[in-house]
Enzyme design. Structure first.
Site, PDB file in Angstrom:
ATOM      1  N   ALA A   1       0.861  -1.189   0.000  1.00 25.88           N
ATOM      2  CA  ALA A   1       0.000   0.000   0.000  1.00 25.88           C
ATOM      3  C   ALA A   1       0.896   1.238   0.000  1.00 25.88           C
ATOM      4  CB  ALA A   1      -0.892  -0.018   1.221  1.00 25.88           C
TER       5      ALA A   1
ATOM      6  N   GLY B   1       0.133  -5.092   1.128  1.00 23.42           N
ATOM      7  CA  GLY B   1      -1.125  -5.045   0.381  1.00 23.42           C
ATOM      8  C   GLY B   1      -1.082  -5.898  -0.883  1.00 23.42           C
TER       9      GLY B   1
ATOM     10  N   GLU C   1       4.225  -5.630   7.504  1.00 19.54           N
ATOM     11  CA  GLU C   1       3.659  -4.403   8.084  1.00 19.54           C
ATOM     12  C   GLU C   1       4.131  -4.102   9.501  1.00 19.54           C
ATOM     13  OE1 GLU C   1       2.037  -6.507   6.189  1.00 19.54           O
ATOM     14  OE2 GLU C   1       0.593  -5.467   4.906  1.00 19.54           O
TER      15      GLU C   1
ATOM     16  N   GLU D   1      -1.893  -9.254   0.256  1.00 20.76           N
ATOM     17  CA  GLU D   1      -3.311  -9.290   0.662  1.00 20.76           C
ATOM     18  C   GLU D   1      -4.216  -9.357  -0.568  1.00 20.76           C
ATOM     19  OE1 GLU D   1      -2.628  -5.874   3.317  1.00 20.76           O
ATOM     20  OE2 GLU D   1      -3.740  -7.041   4.796  1.00 20.76           O
TER      21      GLU D   1
END
Ligand code: NAD
Length: 711
Positions: free
Chosen positions: A74, A120, A145, A123
């Site tokens: 992200a 991300g 993260e 994910e």
């Protein structure tokens, strides 16, 4: 025939072939990596709208157009900039909703992971029906993260354990582990792993099996999923407790993110996905707003900046043939670091015994790596074939880079330079690993001093990432840029510093260690001093550190810095007294502690070296030791020893283990506020002497209400 979507796409391109197989290619414009920024996510949402109504499609591949990167994660800038709870919640909810819609598409989706697939990016892949990875070395898969003080917030805590099992998922997220393709396949995280060149064959195989309706059954059998016992609440509680204990041992509770992962996974276990995502969202929002996360993210940005930093506009030379003269503790570690990157290394020491010890040390480091499954016996043997050795200088004619790591003695070093300069080609770059001698002085007797540079590695070389690069008066830009590039090639972070006694890190660290010794001298308890600083977040107490480095080495560095900087770094009678008595720390069994006991116990004999009985509160202990470092660091900035506070912070975090959650020394000074720092230093100056006198830079900053990081 292929049809391309006619949307005005910027990030994604959707192509469909005549068999109904779609490919969505992610290609962030004008950037070398794919990042799931808000704009990219919004565009992905538009594609998902189209796709969910696209009943003709039989399958969709999601790919990256970037070399060596699938998706890097992200947009961290967006996370760091967020100061408002609602903004973070909306950002996380948007990501979760989009990936849930991806998961619910009416046809199978396949993530094609060829390159880094992080945060991300993973994910998103977890929301696909299947995942194919490549075995290419750049393919690294994981959820790192927690390194940024947050947790996976786009469903990572929810979708990983159904694939790899509860305890493995916890281990991967809490440990921020990055997996190669083959390991990811072994754990059931991906459904196939192939060499890059076979990717198209594998995709075709998937297509055939999807069209035949046989793929799902075949692949699901390979997935580990949850073990039966992981469904039992008491078992999960025990798994969580063990993980928590390990984390607390390592972090002393300073890093909340890994603990939050355990809590989220336990709290959401067995709940419907929407409930689980809500728990995850709540937790990540809380974490993202903490100063700890902001500090960790800032450090991440600095490390990215340093990866691109060359400290010069000159062109670096490629190094294929290196040599090390002096193969003791440091030389052998540096030999490993070069050899590990497949650079030929020629070792030279004074005896075959010394060379034998060096080879054994290199082998030992590789052995640790082999045990962790990172290299095979054969790969190690192939690498070690590139190490040769000799007690003479034969074979040095090929050398493009020579590192000197003989004992810390200027005459010995200059003697060695005279010897090898006659056999080296004039273009070869020479570096010294000296920890305290002036680079300009060392270069005095060299025929070509322009190619001579300081390259200060930290001990143990295989673990410590920092290398200080020191330019002497005559060092040229080509030598600097070459060693900067070489250090990066060795997996290190080079930071250029101006020549100054103790360079940067030791110059700042020594006043801290010495203040701890002074506190002891005036009567403070050894264990209390160490515990206070560990409570602050230092990886070990300062007196334990002195014992570990060696009291004699500490006393020697103190002497050098005293000569260079005068009374503010006056030598310590305690350190000298310890050296006289042979209490040299761990290596002699006695130092501040008694290391012969096998448990934490102080060396009671040392109490005779105390001159008073003054004990202080913990805040004062912290102020005296930390603020004296801030003051010296500010002086380094004032003298331009290092380019900026950001690089200084990175050097302290990497070179001394200064707590990353505080963002570094100058960032910590900003948290306190330069005005507060100056006020406390002035008070300490009155109480304890001029070594606390705030430097000019701090005084000016306090007066003008400036901070090191600005803003
Ligand atoms: P060491 O004593 O472990 O190794 C020195 C080696 O140099 C020995 O193997 C010795 O036999 C060899 N040597 C001596 N004379 C030689 C000659 N004429 N030709 C070839 N080899 C010769 O020392 P070390 O701890 O590895 O330190 C080496 C250098 O690195 C020093 O300048 C030191 O200040 C610096 N340094 C040390 C550390 C540390 O923590 N040990 C950290 C950073 C820098």
């Amino acid at each position: 025939m292929n049809t391309e979507s006619t949307d005005r796409t910027r990030y994604f391109t959707l192509v469909e072939d005549d068999r109904g197989i779609g490919t969505l290619t992610f290609n962030t414009p004008a950037r070398p990596v794919n990042i799931l920024s808000r704009a990219a996510m919004e565009e992905l949402a538009v594609h998902l709208d189209t796709l969910s109504e696209h009943s003709r499609l039989k399958a969709l591949f999601i790919e990256s157009a970037k070399e060596d990167i699938f998706i890097a994660g992200a947009d961290i800038h967006e996370i760091q900039a967020a100061a408002d709870k609602q903004v973070v919640i909306d950002f996380v909810r948007q990501g979760q909703d989009i990936f849930t819609r991806l998961e619910n598409l009416p046809f199978p989706t396949i993530a094609v992971i060829d390159g880094a697939c992080l945060g991300g990016g993973l994910e998103m892949s977890l929301s696909c029906t299947y995942r194919i990875a490549t075995s290419h070395p750049h393919t690294r898969i994981g959820l790192p993260e927690v390194n940024l003080g947050i947790l996976p917030g786009f469903g990572g805590t929810q979708r990983l354990s159904p694939l790899v099992g509860y305890s493995k998922a916890l281990e991967l997220i809490v440990g921020a582990k990055l997996l190669k393709g083959a390991k990811a396949l072994k754990l059931g995280l991906v459904d196939a792993c192939v060499p890059r060149g076979y990717l198209d064959f594998k995709k075709e195989e998937f297509i055939q099996e999807i069209l035949a309706g046989t793929l799902d059954k075949k692949l699901r059998a390979n997935r580990h999923g949850l073990a039966w016992y992981e469904r039992l609440t008491p078992v999960r509680k025990i798994i969580g407790m063990i993980a928590k204990k390990k984390i607390l041992q390592k972090t002393h509770g300073h890093y909340p993110a890994p603990l939050a992962v355990i809590e989220v996974m336990e709290k959401s276990f067995g709940k419907p996905l929407a409930r689980g995502l809500a728990v995850e969202r709540e937790a990540v929002t809380g974490l993202a707003l903490t100063p700890i996360s902001k500090n960790l993210i800032e450090l991440f940005f600095i490390s990215e900046e340093l990866k691109k930093e060359t400290f010069s506009t000159a062109e670096a030379k490629e190094i294929h043939h290196s040599a090390i003269v002096g193969t003791g503790a440091m030389g052998s570690g540096i030999a490993w670091a070069l050899n590990n990157r497949d650079i030929n290394v020629r070792l030279k020491d004074i005896s075959n015994e010394a060379l034998g010890r060096a080879i054994a040390q290199v082998r030992k480091i590789y052995e640790e790596i082999r045990k962790r499954g990172r290299l095979t016996e054969r790969e190690i043997a192939l690498k070690m074939d590139k190490i040769t050795f000799s007690t003479g200088y034969e074979g040095f004619g090929m050398t493009e880079f020579l590192l000197e790591a003989v004992n810390e003695d200027i005459e010995l070093k200059q003697q060695v330079y005279r010897e090898f300069e006659t056999v080296l080609k004039p273009a070869a770059v020479i570096a010294s690993n000296t920890s305290s001698i002036s680079i300009s002085k060392l270069a005095e007797k060299l025929e070509y001093p322009n190619r001579f540079v300081g390259m200060h590695f930290f001990n143990p070389v295989n673990r410590m990432p920092l290398v200080e690069i020191i330019s002497g008066e005559k060092t040229d830009e080509e030598a600097i840029v070459t060693v900067v590039q070489l250090a990066k090639q060795m997996g290190k972070t080079p930071i250029k510093v101006k020549e100054s006694a103790g360079f940067l890190v030791n110059r700042i660290l020594l006043p801290y260690l010495k203040e701890a010794v002074t506190l002891f001298e005036s009567g403070e308890d050894i264990i209390k001093i160490d515990k206070t600083l560990m409570g602050f977040g230092m990886p070990m107490g300062p007196l334990t550190l002195v014992d570990t480095v060696g009291v004699d080495i500490g006393a020697k560095v103190a002497e050098i810095l005293h000569q260079a900087y005068g009374s503010r770094m006056a030598t310590s009678p305690v350190l000298n007294g310890m050296v006289e008595r042979g209490w040299l720390g761990k290596k002699s069994g006695l130092g501040f502690y008694n290391h012969k006991k096998g448990r934490l116990e102080i060396n009671t004999k040392i109490l005779s070296l105390q001159s008073d009985h003054i004990t202080l509160d913990e805040q004062t202990i912290e102020d005296r030791t930390i603020l004296i470092m801030i003051n010296e660091a500010a002086r380094c900035l004032q003298e331009e020893v290092v380019a900026n506070p950001r690089y200084l912070d990175m050097a302290m975090v990497m070179g001394t283990g200064f707590p990353a959650f505080r963002g570094g020394l100058m960032r910590h000074a900003d948290t306190l506020g330069p005005e507060q720092v100056v006020t406390t230093l002035k008070r300490l100056q009155v109480d304890h002497g001029d070594r606390f006198a705030p430097c000019n830079l701090l005084l000016t900053m306090a007066e003008q209400k400036e901070t090191f990081y600005g803003g």
